[in-house]
Write an enzyme that holds these catalytic residues in place. Structure first.
Site, mmCIF file in Angstrom:
data_model
loop_
_atom_site.group_PDB
_atom_site.id
_atom_site.type_symbol
_atom_site.label_atom_id
_atom_site.label_comp_id
_atom_site.label_asym_id
_atom_site.label_seq_id
_atom_site.Cartn_x
_atom_site.Cartn_y
_atom_site.Cartn_z
ATOM 1 N N GLU A 306 -8.081 -7.043 -2.037
ATOM 2 C CA GLU A 306 -7.819 -6.525 -0.700
ATOM 3 C C GLU A 306 -8.833 -5.450 -0.321
ATOM 4 O O GLU A 306 -9.709 -5.083 -1.090
ATOM 5 C CB GLU A 306 -6.389 -5.969 -0.622
ATOM 6 C CG GLU A 306 -5.311 -7.031 -0.866
ATOM 7 C CD GLU A 306 -3.914 -6.554 -0.603
ATOM 8 O OE1 GLU A 306 -3.018 -7.414 -0.492
ATOM 9 O OE2 GLU A 306 -3.683 -5.325 -0.503
ATOM 10 N N HIS A 325 -2.011 -7.348 4.843
ATOM 11 C CA HIS A 325 -1.056 -6.419 4.216
ATOM 12 C C HIS A 325 -0.497 -5.433 5.246
ATOM 13 O O HIS A 325 -0.553 -4.211 5.076
ATOM 14 C CB HIS A 325 -1.730 -5.665 3.068
ATOM 15 C CG HIS A 325 -0.758 -5.241 2.006
ATOM 16 N ND1 HIS A 325 -1.098 -5.105 0.678
ATOM 17 C CD2 HIS A 325 0.568 -4.921 2.072
ATOM 18 C CE1 HIS A 325 -0.050 -4.717 -0.025
ATOM 19 N NE2 HIS A 325 0.982 -4.597 0.803
#
Length: 363
Positions: A306, A325
C-alpha cells in the site's frame, strides 16, 4: 501536566480534525511535534499552531528518517500514526534507547515508551520487539467499526447490482440491460469471516436488510438471526457473499488462497475490508480472470502493498472493485480514533494504564 513528555505526530487527522487532535494532545500537557508531510495546507497549519507545537517534514515510511526524527532533540516518548507506518525491530531498538541500535544518531535521553495507533489494527508493529524494549502499543479498537461495516455494504450493493458496469456503459451512451436480473439481498446469504466489532456491526446491518447471515469467529454472534458456521470450508461453500473481517496475524496470513476460493458458490462475491495478506491477491486475480471459476467478483480495500508501494495483480480487472484503504475514513470515525488515541497515549505516559487497550504479540 505531562509537559516533559514529547509526542511525534507522524500523520495527523485530516482537515479541521487536525485542530481537534492537537487541542486534545496539548490539553493533556504533551509537547507535540507535528509532521507536515501529509498535511494538506502546511502554511495554514504553521500559522495556526506556530508557537504551540513544533514542526518537521519527512516521509515516515523511510525508516532511517523515522528513527532520526524520533530521536531528534533528545527524543520523543511517544509516536502516533493512523496510516499504518511500519514500526520494525530496528526502529524500536533505536527509539527505545538501545545504544547499539542508535549508533551515530545518539541514544535518546527520553526513550520511546508508547506507540499510539489511531485505528484498530496493529499488524504494522513488531509487537514482540516492542515488548522487549518496553514500548507499549495502544490502539482504538471499534472506533471505525460502523464506518467499515457501512463500506462493506456499499461494496456488496455495488457488485451485486453491477453499478460500476452500468455506470461505465451509460457514460458511453450504451443503454445496457443485464443479461439476467440481479438477485435481491433477501435472496443472498452473507458469510462473515471474523465476528469482532466490525463483523458484528456488519451482521446487524445485513440482517436488517433481509439477508441471511452466518459467521465464523471467536466473537459473539450479533442477534439470533446469525448462524454459526462450523468451519471455514462450510462458510465459503454456503455463502453467496463472503466478507473478510479478521485481523492480520501469523495464523490469518494467506488464509484465503486458491483452494479456499475454489470452494465458493457459483456467482459468489468476496469483500475484503480487513487487511491485505489475508487473501492471496495472485490467487484472487487468477480466479477473477477465469470465466469458469465460481467467484464472480471481488471488492478489495486493503492490499499487501500500500501507499507509495501500492501494487497488485488485481489492477485492470473489470470484476475487481478496488479502493485505497478508505473503508474506515468517515469524519466521525477519524475524530473518535484521534481523540481516543490521544487519551490512551497520555494515560500510558502518566502511568495510568487501567482501561487502556494495549496490543500484545500473539503466537
Amino acid at each position: 501536566m505531562l509537559g516533559r513528555h514529547r509526542i511525534l505526530l507522524l500523520d495527523a487527522a485530516p482537515g479541521d480534525l487536525l485542530d481537534v487532535e492537537l487541542e486534545r494532545l496539548l490539553g493533556h500537557g504533551l509537547a507535540v511535534t507535528l509532521n507536515l508531510r501529509r498535511v494538506a495546507d502546511r502554511a495554514a497549519a504553521r500559522a495556526a499552531w506556530g508557537g504551540r507545537v513544533g514542526f518537521t517534514d519527512f516521509d515516515p515510511f523511510d525508516e532511517a528518517a523515522l528513527i532520526a526524527e524520533t530521536l531528534r532533540d533528545g527524543g520523543h516518548q511517544a509516536v502516533k500514526s493512523r496510516a499504518g507506518v511500519p514500526f520494525r525491530a530496528a526502529f524500536l531498538a533505536a527509539a527505545a534507547g538501545d545504544p547499539a541500535a542508535s549508533g551515530a544518531l545518539g541514544t535518546a535521553t527520553g526513550p520511546l515508551r508508547v506507540i499510539g495507533r489511531a485505528g484498530a489494527g496493529t499488524d504494522h508493529v513488531d509487537l514482540s520487539a516492542a515488548t522487549r524494549h518496553g514500548v507499549a502499543v495502544t490502539h482504538t479498537p471499534g472506533s471505525n467499526a460502523d464506518a467499515v461495516a457501512e463500506f462493506a455494504l456499499a461494496q456488496l450493493l455495488a457488485l451485486a447490482r453491477d453499478l460500476v458496469g452500468h455506470n461505465a456503459a451509460s457514460h458511453q451512451g450504451d443503454w445496457r440491460s443485464p443479461a439476467a436480473p440481479a438477485r435481491a439481498l433477501s435472496e443472498l446469504t452473507l458469510g462473515i469471516l471474523g465476528l469482532g466489532r466490525i463483523g458484528r456491526a456488519l451482521a446487524g446491518r445485513a440482517g436488517a436488510l433481509g439477508m441471511a447471515v452466518q459467521g465464523l469467529g471467536r466473537g459473539p454472534a450479533e442477534g439470533p438471526g446469525v448462524r454459526r458456521a462450523g468451519s471455514l470450508a462450510e462458510l465459503l461453500a454456503t455463502s453467496d457473499v463472503v466478507s473478510v473481517n479478521l485481523p492480520l496475524t501469523a495464523r490469518t496470513r494467506g488464509l484465503i488462497g486458491r483452494r479456499e476460493l475454489a470452494l465458493l458458490r457459483p456467482g459468489a462475491i468476496l469483500l475484503n475490508t480487513a487487511r491485505g495478506g489475508i487473501v492471496d491477491e495472485r490467487a484472487l486475480a487468477d480466479a477473477l480472470r477465469d470465466p469458469g471459476h465460481p467467484l464472480a467478483a471481488a471488492a478489495v480495500d486493503t492490499f499487501e502493498h500500500e501507499h507509495a508501494a501500492f501494487d497488485s495483480p488485481l489492477f485492470g480487472l473489470p470484476n475487481a472493485l478496488l479502493t485505497p484503504h478508505v473503508a474506515g475514513t468517515t469524519r466521525s470515525a477519524m475524530a473518535e480514533a484521534a481523540v481516543r488515541c490521544a487519551d490512551h497515549v497520555a494515560a500510558l505516559l502518566a502511568g495510568r494504564p487501567d482501561g487502556v487497550p494495549v496490543a500484545v504479540a500473539v503466537d
